[in-house]
Structure formats: structure tokens, C-alpha cells
Write an enzyme that holds these catalytic residues in place. Structure first.
Site, PDB file in Angstrom:
ATOM      1  NE  ARG A  44      -0.375  12.035  -7.717  1.00  0.00           N
ATOM      2  CZ  ARG A  44       0.174  10.781  -8.240  1.00  0.00           C
ATOM      3  NH1 ARG A  44       1.110  10.935  -8.149  1.00  0.00           N
ATOM      4  NH2 ARG A  44      -0.183   9.719  -7.595  1.00  0.00           N
ATOM      5  CE  LYS A 148       3.304  -0.151  10.701  1.00  0.00           C
ATOM      6  NZ  LYS A 148       2.866  -0.639   9.737  1.00  0.00           N
ATOM      7  CG  HIS A 178      -2.731   1.786  14.277  1.00  0.00           C
ATOM      8  ND1 HIS A 178      -1.228   1.014  13.412  1.00  0.00           N
ATOM      9  CD2 HIS A 178      -3.273   1.016  14.697  1.00  0.00           C
ATOM     10  CE1 HIS A 178      -2.070  -0.315  13.675  1.00  0.00           C
ATOM     11  NE2 HIS A 178      -2.956  -0.589  14.146  1.00  0.00           N
ATOM     12  CE  LYS A 182      -4.050  -1.575  17.813  1.00  0.00           C
ATOM     13  NZ  LYS A 182      -5.191  -1.690  17.193  1.00  0.00           N
ATOM     14  CD  GLU A 216      -3.152  -8.356  10.526  1.00  0.00           C
ATOM     15  OE1 GLU A 216      -3.428  -7.642  11.402  1.00  0.00           O
ATOM     16  OE2 GLU A 216      -2.093  -8.799   9.411  1.00  0.00           O
ATOM     17  CG  ASP A 235       3.571  -4.402   7.504  1.00  0.00           C
ATOM     18  OD1 ASP A 235       3.350  -3.314   7.676  1.00  0.00           O
ATOM     19  OD2 ASP A 235       2.465  -5.606   8.184  1.00  0.00           O
ATOM     20  CG  HIS A 240       2.448  -2.781  15.065  1.00  0.00           C
ATOM     21  ND1 HIS A 240       2.366  -1.419  15.189  1.00  0.00           N
ATOM     22  CD2 HIS A 240       1.500  -2.655  14.121  1.00  0.00           C
ATOM     23  CE1 HIS A 240       2.067  -0.572  14.385  1.00  0.00           C
ATOM     24  NE2 HIS A 240       1.391  -1.574  13.027  1.00  0.00           N
ATOM     25  CE  LYS A 325      -0.097  -8.444   7.004  1.00  0.00           C
ATOM     26  NZ  LYS A 325      -0.805  -7.430   7.718  1.00  0.00           N
TER      27      LYS A 325
HETATM   28  C1  BG6 Z   1      -0.668  -1.866  10.208  1.00  0.00           C
HETATM   29  C2  BG6 Z   1       0.076  -2.825   9.044  1.00  0.00           C
HETATM   30  O1  BG6 Z   1       0.549  -1.367  10.661  1.00  0.00           O
HETATM   31  O2  BG6 Z   1      -0.845  -2.778  11.490  1.00  0.00           O
HETATM   32  C3  BG6 Z   1      -0.745  -4.131   8.995  1.00  0.00           C
HETATM   33  O3  BG6 Z   1       0.981  -2.263   7.643  1.00  0.00           O
HETATM   34  C4  BG6 Z   1      -1.414  -4.868   9.682  1.00  0.00           C
HETATM   35  O4  BG6 Z   1       0.324  -5.036   7.991  1.00  0.00           O
HETATM   36  C5  BG6 Z   1      -1.631  -3.141  10.973  1.00  0.00           C
HETATM   37  O5  BG6 Z   1      -2.368  -5.496   9.005  1.00  0.00           O
HETATM   38  C6  BG6 Z   1      -2.439  -4.035  12.296  1.00  0.00           C
HETATM   39  O6  BG6 Z   1      -2.928  -2.939  12.675  1.00  0.00           O
HETATM   40  P1  BG6 Z   1      -4.202  -2.757  13.564  1.00  0.00           P
HETATM   41  O7  BG6 Z   1      -4.647  -2.280  14.216  1.00  0.00           O
HETATM   42  O8  BG6 Z   1      -6.001  -4.247  12.400  1.00  0.00           O
HETATM   43  O9  BG6 Z   1      -4.067  -4.349  14.673  1.00  0.00           O
END
Ligand code: BG6
Length: 479
Positions: A44, A148, A178, A182, A216, A235, A240, A325
Site C-alpha cells: 500500500r 492455502k 507448500h 517439499k 513444533e 492451519d 499439510h 505448537k
Molecule cells: C504453515 C502454517 O502453513 O506451515 C504454520 O501456517 C506452520 O503454522 C507451517 O508452522 C509449517 O511449515 P514448515 O514448512 O515449517 O513445516
């Protein structure tokens, strides 16, 4: 080759800073940026060329756990020479003719638009790109990269898919998860379908159960505003982790094409029936005190659930999936736990009865390992568990694992949608997750201690079936 522009809407977003700009740097370092590429950043606030360039340098030089490479001046200079900046509000229709003129001035025939921005801006972007003709593929291609989450439940995902298809064709839409980019996930397919020895064992005759873990050891950081509205299951579970399940269990595609691979993924994603009574939600102690989190929040920062794939191959094989988390350790892996041999020759010995496990370690200590029992060398018969391992980082020349964003940007440039989600896939994922989420909204999550493996109720979920969670081992594939 026609000239190409990559326009990133939201160049100052968290995603652009931690993932996209570093991925573009890596591409520059390996000389993978097309010669005729222009990258256009949008946000912006107005910025001069100098201000924008120093912003990009700052981003690259800031500490980033996802990008720990040494930053080289000459690579930064190459990357910066590709970048342009255009300010403008994405909900302001007067911005788009300006953008159109700017892209024309760059002579870009092929165009990619990356939406690193809030989903509530999407409809403004689609409508206005169409209004100025920027969705048209007359002189070259137009592709849209969209992150996503696609929607927030099945209904909103269907609405967003319909909206997308009002303005773009399916082959223009690159829906990103993503995890599909991988290396360690993609290699599961290569491993399973190009080695004859393992695939015959991947069925209910040999498999006792499957576990998928994504833990994590850190919390939500400064993403409270987003995370508190979403929670762990939406999330990372909806996307994933279900994709991890599909890679580990899908049948061999007839060929390695987008259509064939996606078809097999969808078959798995549409298969499992949710069992909402077999889910446990948790929240780490102290979560409610995080920045931008509601003081009475019931958002899940942990979940564990059980499911089954109802096909001949995996009939009655329980599948347990968990993510959280602030857990004891950061580790993402899929473990295929095999049944014990019937003879149990050495059954009274220590370690006897520890099952074989095939572990796809997505990160860290990336590898594919087989846990086996062997005899301790010596005169006595003593058992010990060992790992037969393929470790990415110990193979000369292949220690470098490309970042998923780098791979997915390249795939988009090449027009390869194999590792992107199509609309049916995303909708199947929501159809599966929605009933679990409905359960979450009826009850409070169990509170667990930061640094633990989640609430004890998650252990009970497996104990009911006489099983235990496998703690991700850091003993293999150490760097
Ligand atoms: C993201 C989530 O899509 O993926 C995050 O929003 C998560 O909360 C992350 O930590 C994990 O990705 P990676 O590649 O670090 O395992």
C-alpha cells in the site's frame, strides 16, 4: 522465450519476507531466475526505488529460521536488478489500470500474479484484473498463485473455487500447499514406486498402523491475529497433514503427469470417513496471553485424531494424526509401523516386540529410515534396535534441499500443476475436516504444558487401541 513478470501482491507480508523473497534469492544464487523475468512488488505505501531496495536487503539480512544461508552481495545485486515496486490498494479499482500500464511498460507477455495477501481482498483482485483484461491469455499466459487456506470450511472453499473459476480457467490457478513442494514429500512417491521391495509390504497384511506427526517446539509468535481465528487443525491438518497421508498411501499413478498424480491423491483424500468422537484438541499453557489472542480463546494449538482409509489395501489399519505448537520437539514425519513377526523367537528379550517401522522424516534430519532389530555383535544373543537410513544431508552433492517455494515458483513458470491442489482436492480436505471441527466448537481444548507431547488425552486415544505414539528420534540422519 517470452518476457515474464511475477507480480507479488503483498510484498511486505510475513509470507513474502520469510519465504518468497528468500526463495527468489536462492533462485538467483543458482542462476534459476529466467533472464527475461521482472518481479513486481506491490504494497500500500509509496516507496522510492532506493527505499524498496533497502527493504529487500533488510529482509534478506534479517535472521530467518527458514533461510540460514550466507547472503552474498553479488547475488543480492542480481536479484534486486529484477525487482520493481508499485504501490496501490488492492481494493481500489483505480490501481489496476496503473498496474496494467506498468506491466505493459515492462513488455511482459507472460504474467504470474502471486496473492500473498488477505483472503478478503481476493474478490477485488479477481474482479479488477478482469476489468483491465489482465486475466486474458492472448499474448502469453496468465497464472495465479494462491496460498492455502482456500476458504475456511467446505462451503467457503466451494464459494472461493467458484469465484476463481468465474475469472480464470482451472489451468491458470496454482493453489499452493507448500508441503507439496517439499523435496522430502515428493521423494515418497519416487521411493515407493521405483523400489520393488517396499511397496508389496504397504498393506494391511503387514502394517499394524500409521502415525503422522507434525510437532513444533515454538508457539504462534506474532501470528496471533490469524492463528486465533483458525487453530491448528485448519492451519496444518486440513492441508499439510492430509497431503502427507495421501503421499504415503496413494496407489501408483499410471504415469507421472499432473492428471494422473492428482487423480490418485484425490482418491485418498475423498476416502477416509471422519470419526469426530476420536479427536482430541489441546491448547498450550500461556496461549491466551499471546499477542492478539482472545483472553477466553478456545482455539486449538494441538490436535490428535484417528481415521481409516476404507479400501482393500488399508482395510482396518488405524491411522493416527497429530500436530501441535510448543511441543517437546520440532519434527515432521510419517511412520508406517509394521506388525510383529508371528514366531517372536526372542520374545523374552529386551527390545523384542519393538516393531519395524518405515519412517519418512520430512524435517529435520531429513531421510527415509527403516527401524529394525539386530543382534549386538558378541557371544551372547542380545537385541538392539538400529536404523537403516538414507539421509539427504549426508549424500555428497545432495546436501542442499531446495525450499518448497523455490520449487513451486519454478513449477508455475513451467506450467506444471502436479504439486498444486485442484478444486476437488481442497474441497475433499474440508469435507473430511469439517466434522472434527464441529466437535471442537462444542468443547474446550485440553490445556497442555509447553514443551510436552500434548495433553494426556492424546495418549489415551492410542492406549485404547493398545498403541503408543512414537517419539520422533533424533538419533538418525544427524548432520
Ligand atoms: C504453515 C502454517 O502453513 O506451515 C504454520 O501456517 C506452520 O503454522 C507451517 O508452522 C509449517 O511449515 P514448515 O514448512 O515449517 O513445516
Amino acid at each position: 522465450m517470452k518476457s515474464l513478470s511475477l507480480t507479488i501482491f503483498g510484498i511486505t507480508s510475513n509470507l513474502a519476507q520469510i519465504k518468497l523473497i528468500p526463495a527468489l534469492y536462492d533462485m538467483a544464487e543458482k542462476d534459476l531466475l529466467p533472464k527475461n523475468l521482472s518481479i513486481v512488488g506491490n504494497a500500500r505505501s509509496p516507496m522510492t526505488k532506493e527505499e524498496f531496495q533497502s527493504y529487500l536487503k533488510r529482509v534478506l539480512l534479517s535472521p530467518n529460521i527458514h533461510h540460514t544461508h550466507v547472503i552474498k552481495d553479488e547475488v543480492v545485486a542480481t536479484l534486486l536488478s529484477k525487482f520493481h515496486y508499485i504501490d496501490g490498494n488492492l481494493d481500489d479499482p483505480t490501481f489496476y489500470p496503473k498496474l496494467n500500464d506498468f506491466l505493459k511498460s515492462l513488455n511482459s507477455a507472460n504474467k504470474i500474479f502471486y496473492l500473498a495477501t488477505y483472503p478478503d481482498l481476493y474478490h477485488h483482485i479477481f474482479e479488477n484484473l478482469q476489468r483491465v483484461g489482465l486475466n486474458k491469455q492472448d499474448k502469453g499466459y496468465v497464472r495465479l498463485m494462491i496460498e492455502k487456506p482456500i476458504g475456511n470450511d467446505l462451503k467457503s472453499a466451494q464459494d472461493l473455487n467458484n469465484l476463481l473459476l468465474t475469472y480464470f480457467e482451472e489451468d491458470q490457478i496454482y493453489r499452493l500447499d507448500h508441503y507439496l513442494g517439499k523435496e522430502t514429500l515428493q521423494n515418497i512417491l519416487t521411493f515407493r514406486f521405483s523400489n520393488g521391495v517396499f511397496e508389496p509390504l504397504i498393506n494391511s497384511d503387514y502394517i499394524d498402523h500409521i502415525q503422522i506427526t507434525a510437532s513444533e517446539d515454538f508457539g504462534i509468535g506474532n501470528r496471533g491475529g490469524y492463528f486465533d481465528m483458525v487453530g491448528s487443525l485448519k492451519d496444518v491438518g486440513q492441508n499439510h497433514q492430509l497431503q502427507m497421508l495421501s503421499f504415503a498411501t496413494m496407489d501408483a499413478p499410471s504415469e507421472f503427469t499432473n492428471e494422473a498424480v492428482t487423480k490418485e491423491r484425490i482418491k485418498i483424500l475423498q476416502n477416509p470417513k471422519p470419526i469426530p468422537e476420536k479427536v482430541v484438541f489441546g491448547q498450550y499453557e500461556g496461549y491466551k496471553q499471546e499477542k492478539n489472542v482472545d483472553l477466553n480463546s478456545n482455539t486449538d494449538t494441538f490436535y490428535a485424531f484417528k481415521t481409516f482409509i476404507n479400501n482393500e489395501r488399508f482395510k482396518d489399519v488405524p491411522i493416527y494424526i497429530r500436530a501441535g505448537k510448543k511441543m517437546a520437539q520440532t519434527a515432521t514425519e510419517i511412520s508406517i509401523i509394521f506388525k510383529n513377526p508371528k514366531n517372536r523367537l526372542l520374545k523374552n528379550m529386551e527390545f523384542a516386540g519393538q516393531p519395524n517401522a518405515l519412517i519418512y522424516r520430512i524435517q529435520p534430519n531429513e531421510g527415509i529410515v527403516l527401524k529394525i532389530l539386530t543382534k549386538v555383535p558378541g557371544h551372547e544373543v542380545k537385541l538392539q534396535p538400529e536404523y537403516m537410513q538414507y539421509c539427504y544431508r549426508s549424500i555428497p552433492g545432495s546436501h542442499y534441499i531446495p525450499d518448497p517455494y523455490e520449487k513451486l515458483i519454478i513449477d508455475t513458470i513451467m506450467g506444471d500443476q502436479t504439486f498444486f491442489n485442484d478444486s476437488k482436492e481442497v474441497e475433499a480436505q474440508w469435507a473430511f475436516i469439517d466434522p472434527y471441527f464441529a466437535k471442537a466448537s462444542q468443547s474446550k481444548p485440553f490445556i497442555y504444558k509447553a514443551g510436552s507431547w500434548g495433553p494426556k488425552e492424546a495418549d489415551e486415544l492410542l492406549a485404547e487401541d493398545g498403541k503408543v505414539w512414537l517419539e520422533p528420534s533424533m538419533d538418525f540422519c544427524r548432520i
